[in-house]
Design a protein around this motif. Structure first.
Motif, PDB file in Angstrom:
ATOM      1  N   ALA A 128       0.851  -1.201   0.000  1.00 21.37           N
ATOM      2  CA  ALA A 128       0.000   0.000   0.000  1.00 21.37           C
ATOM      3  C   ALA A 128       0.880   1.243   0.000  1.00 21.37           C
ATOM      4  O   ALA A 128       0.561   2.250  -0.638  1.00 21.37           O
ATOM      5  CB  ALA A 128      -0.923  -0.010   1.215  1.00 21.37           C
ATOM      6  N   VAL A 156      -4.821   0.534   2.127  1.00 18.29           N
ATOM      7  CA  VAL A 156      -4.760   1.718   1.258  1.00 18.29           C
ATOM      8  C   VAL A 156      -5.422   2.910   1.963  1.00 18.29           C
ATOM      9  O   VAL A 156      -4.880   4.025   1.949  1.00 18.29           O
ATOM     10  CB  VAL A 156      -5.414   1.449  -0.112  1.00 18.29           C
ATOM     11  CG1 VAL A 156      -5.602   2.735  -0.888  1.00 18.29           C
ATOM     12  CG2 VAL A 156      -4.564   0.477  -0.923  1.00 18.29           C
ATOM     13  N   LEU A 193      -3.552   6.286   2.752  1.00 17.17           N
ATOM     14  CA  LEU A 193      -4.135   7.470   2.108  1.00 17.17           C
ATOM     15  C   LEU A 193      -4.494   8.537   3.157  1.00 17.17           C
ATOM     16  O   LEU A 193      -4.299   9.737   2.938  1.00 17.17           O
ATOM     17  CB  LEU A 193      -5.380   7.051   1.329  1.00 17.17           C
ATOM     18  CG  LEU A 193      -5.896   8.029   0.290  1.00 17.17           C
ATOM     19  CD1 LEU A 193      -4.838   8.322  -0.762  1.00 17.17           C
ATOM     20  CD2 LEU A 193      -7.152   7.462  -0.376  1.00 17.17           C
ATOM     21  N   LEU A 222      -2.619   5.451  -6.921  1.00 16.83           N
ATOM     22  CA  LEU A 222      -3.861   6.219  -6.738  1.00 16.83           C
ATOM     23  C   LEU A 222      -3.574   7.722  -6.900  1.00 16.83           C
ATOM     24  O   LEU A 222      -4.346   8.451  -7.532  1.00 16.83           O
ATOM     25  CB  LEU A 222      -4.426   5.932  -5.341  1.00 16.83           C
ATOM     26  CG  LEU A 222      -5.858   6.378  -5.126  1.00 16.83           C
ATOM     27  CD1 LEU A 222      -6.808   5.486  -5.911  1.00 16.83           C
ATOM     28  CD2 LEU A 222      -6.224   6.334  -3.647  1.00 16.83           C
ATOM     29  N   TRP A 231      -6.166  -2.289 -11.403  1.00 16.82           N
ATOM     30  CA  TRP A 231      -6.055  -1.342 -10.292  1.00 16.82           C
ATOM     31  C   TRP A 231      -7.361  -1.168  -9.531  1.00 16.82           C
ATOM     32  O   TRP A 231      -7.346  -1.001  -8.318  1.00 16.82           O
ATOM     33  CB  TRP A 231      -5.455  -0.017 -10.763  1.00 16.82           C
ATOM     34  CG  TRP A 231      -3.989  -0.236 -10.923  1.00 16.82           C
ATOM     35  CD1 TRP A 231      -3.310  -0.470 -12.083  1.00 16.82           C
ATOM     36  CD2 TRP A 231      -3.036  -0.383  -9.856  1.00 16.82           C
ATOM     37  NE1 TRP A 231      -1.995  -0.746 -11.804  1.00 16.82           N
ATOM     38  CE2 TRP A 231      -1.797  -0.694 -10.456  1.00 16.82           C
ATOM     39  CE3 TRP A 231      -3.105  -0.300  -8.470  1.00 16.82           C
ATOM     40  CZ2 TRP A 231      -0.644  -0.892  -9.696  1.00 16.82           C
ATOM     41  CZ3 TRP A 231      -1.955  -0.502  -7.713  1.00 16.82           C
ATOM     42  CH2 TRP A 231      -0.742  -0.791  -8.335  1.00 16.82           C
ATOM     43  N   ASN A 287      -7.522  -4.351  -1.267  1.00 11.49           N
ATOM     44  CA  ASN A 287      -6.562  -3.950  -0.221  1.00 11.49           C
ATOM     45  C   ASN A 287      -7.052  -2.663   0.433  1.00 11.49           C
ATOM     46  O   ASN A 287      -6.270  -1.759   0.750  1.00 11.49           O
ATOM     47  CB  ASN A 287      -5.155  -3.769  -0.795  1.00 11.49           C
ATOM     48  CG  ASN A 287      -4.094  -3.788   0.300  1.00 11.49           C
ATOM     49  OD1 ASN A 287      -4.342  -4.287   1.406  1.00 11.49           O
ATOM     50  ND2 ASN A 287      -2.938  -3.228   0.013  1.00 11.49           N
ATOM     51  N   LYS A 288      -8.347  -2.617   0.639  1.00 12.02           N
ATOM     52  CA  LYS A 288      -9.037  -1.418   1.115  1.00 12.02           C
ATOM     53  C   LYS A 288      -8.451  -0.864   2.421  1.00 12.02           C
ATOM     54  O   LYS A 288      -8.106   0.313   2.506  1.00 12.02           O
ATOM     55  CB  LYS A 288     -10.503  -1.807   1.331  1.00 12.02           C
ATOM     56  CG  LYS A 288     -11.459  -0.669   1.407  1.00 12.02           C
ATOM     57  CD  LYS A 288     -12.834  -1.197   1.737  1.00 12.02           C
ATOM     58  CE  LYS A 288     -13.651  -1.447   0.484  1.00 12.02           C
ATOM     59  NZ  LYS A 288     -15.030  -1.831   0.766  1.00 12.02           N
ATOM     60  N   PHE A 311      -7.467  -1.842  -5.372  1.00 11.08           N
ATOM     61  CA  PHE A 311      -8.009  -0.932  -4.348  1.00 11.08           C
ATOM     62  C   PHE A 311      -9.183  -1.543  -3.601  1.00 11.08           C
ATOM     63  O   PHE A 311      -9.328  -1.362  -2.397  1.00 11.08           O
ATOM     64  CB  PHE A 311      -8.370   0.421  -4.957  1.00 11.08           C
ATOM     65  CG  PHE A 311      -7.146   1.146  -5.442  1.00 11.08           C
ATOM     66  CD1 PHE A 311      -6.094   1.405  -4.576  1.00 11.08           C
ATOM     67  CD2 PHE A 311      -7.009   1.529  -6.768  1.00 11.08           C
ATOM     68  CE1 PHE A 311      -4.936   2.026  -5.008  1.00 11.08           C
ATOM     69  CE2 PHE A 311      -5.858   2.162  -7.213  1.00 11.08           C
ATOM     70  CZ  PHE A 311      -4.817   2.401  -6.330  1.00 11.08           C
ATOM     71  N   HIS A 370       0.545   0.767  -4.142  1.00  5.59           N
ATOM     72  CA  HIS A 370      -0.883   1.013  -4.359  1.00  5.59           C
ATOM     73  C   HIS A 370      -1.249   2.492  -4.203  1.00  5.59           C
ATOM     74  O   HIS A 370      -1.866   3.079  -5.104  1.00  5.59           O
ATOM     75  CB  HIS A 370      -1.720   0.128  -3.421  1.00  5.59           C
ATOM     76  CG  HIS A 370      -1.405  -1.341  -3.558  1.00  5.59           C
ATOM     77  ND1 HIS A 370      -1.821  -2.287  -2.678  1.00  5.59           N
ATOM     78  CD2 HIS A 370      -0.685  -2.004  -4.509  1.00  5.59           C
ATOM     79  CE1 HIS A 370      -1.379  -3.493  -3.062  1.00  5.59           C
ATOM     80  NE2 HIS A 370      -0.679  -3.337  -4.160  1.00  5.59           N
ATOM     81  N   THR A 371      -0.863   3.101  -3.080  1.00  5.02           N
ATOM     82  CA  THR A 371      -1.217   4.514  -2.885  1.00  5.02           C
ATOM     83  C   THR A 371      -0.524   5.419  -3.923  1.00  5.02           C
ATOM     84  O   THR A 371      -1.182   6.318  -4.463  1.00  5.02           O
ATOM     85  CB  THR A 371      -0.937   4.944  -1.426  1.00  5.02           C
ATOM     86  OG1 THR A 371      -1.498   3.951  -0.559  1.00  5.02           O
ATOM     87  CG2 THR A 371      -1.576   6.286  -1.110  1.00  5.02           C
TER      88      THR A 371
END
Ligand code: NAD
Length: 287
Positions: free
Chosen positions: A185, A246, A250, A193, A235, A242-243, A239, A189-190
């Motif tokens: 994340a 993330v 975030l 985003l 993607w 892996n809520k 998201f 991942h982040t």
């Protein structure tokens, strides 16, 4: 040739699967690669470029396989495993390459039959391209490949998979799935985003035209948003699966951004300088 895993089935034939196939072939590590994809066009490309055989059904693809690689978006790993499960050979190894591990383990594990080894994995290698033409043999060279073994994992199966991944150039590490999802994340991942968001911001502006953004994008925008060209299905699934991690990262990101916003508004140059000096030193430590 590795006698340990001679027959490989690739489920999904995009960037990661095609790169694996090219790498396995280039090193002469396996005897036979069977590929499954939904679309006839993808199967035709795979047959031309890197598969010995392609099938219209995932179940058909795995029948003889010693190693099955799930290389589809994270959100469909569970349903596709349910489809192939009755056809898996005893002793076979199933691995996946999904960017999220907790959700994949939860979705895949219940379908894995007794006597089949499921070893979750994630190569930290990729590009912003997707599809069967985007793969290349050196994608995994000197890149991390994280395995998140399950409790009671058979050490011999783990060793066989590890050896194969190392043979295609990857540096293999083992990690607990929850830790993997938090680390990813932060490092992947982040940032994706945020890159997507920056492109969205530029798109929504009316005072700066698309032409200007494209023409002058070398000044930060181009480097910063390269990863926003990545596959939207992949993607979206990352998201959604892996809520927690993330949203945690975030939240911290927006807090820091608000702090910087305030410092800029208040003209707090010293604080900004100190922040950028610290983050520059960290960034310079990454090769
Ligand atoms: P890709 O888009 O290049 O390929 C995905 C493949 O899955 C395609 O063949 C597509 O047709 C197929 N597919 C999609 N939905 C499907 C469905 N419902 N049923 C059957 N097949 C379906 O993607 P990729 O980059 O190879 O990603 C595959 C996996 O690897 C994903 O789980 C992703 O999280 C992971 N991964 C990607 C990267 C990257 O940078 N691209 C890096 C590491 C791991």
């Amino acid at each position: 040739m590795s006698e340990a895993l001679p027959r490989v089935a690739l489920i999904g034939l995009g960037l990661i699967a095609s790169s694996m196939a090219h790498a396995l072939r280039a090193k002469g590590l396996v005897r036979d690669i069977t590929g499954y994809a939904r679309s006839a066009e993808t199967r035709a490309v795979a047959l031309e470029l890197f598969c010995d055989r392609v099938t219209e059904s995932a179940a058909e693809a795995v029948k003889e396989a010693d190693l099955i690689v799930l290389a589809v978006p994270v959100g469909v790993m569970g349903e596709i495993t349910a489809e192939i499960a009755p056809h898996l050979k005893p002793g076979a190894i199933v691995t996946d390459v999904g960017s999220v591990k907790g959700a994949v383990i939860e979705a895949v594990s219940p379908h894995i039959p007794q006597g089949v080894h499921f070893i979750p994995g994630h190569p930290l290698a990729g590009t912003e391209y997707s599809g069967p033409r985007s793969g290349f043999a050196t994608l995994f060279e000197n890149r991390w490949w994280l395995l998140t073994p399950l409790e009671g994992q058979d050490p011999a199966a783990l060793a066989r998979l590890r050896a194969l991944l190392e043979a295609i150039g990857a540096n293999v590490d083992e990690m607990e799935a929850k830790r993997h999802d938090l680390v990813l994340a932060v490092v992947s991942h982040t940032p994706h985003l945020i890159a997507y968001t920056m492109v969205g911001v530029a798109d929504h502006l009316r005072r700066v035209t698309h032409e200007e953004v494209i023409k002058y994008s070398a000044s930060g925008f181009r480097d910063f948003t390269r990863i926003a060209a990545s596959d939207p299905t992949m993607w979206r699934d990352v998201f959604l699966t892996n809520k927690d991690a993330v949203l945690d990262i975030l939240g911290r990101f927006t807090e820091e951004l608000f702090m910087l916003q305030r410092q800029i508004r208040m003209g707090e140059g010293e604080q900004l300088h100190a922040y950028f000096s610290r983050t520059r030193a960290i960034r310079r430590g990454i090769i």
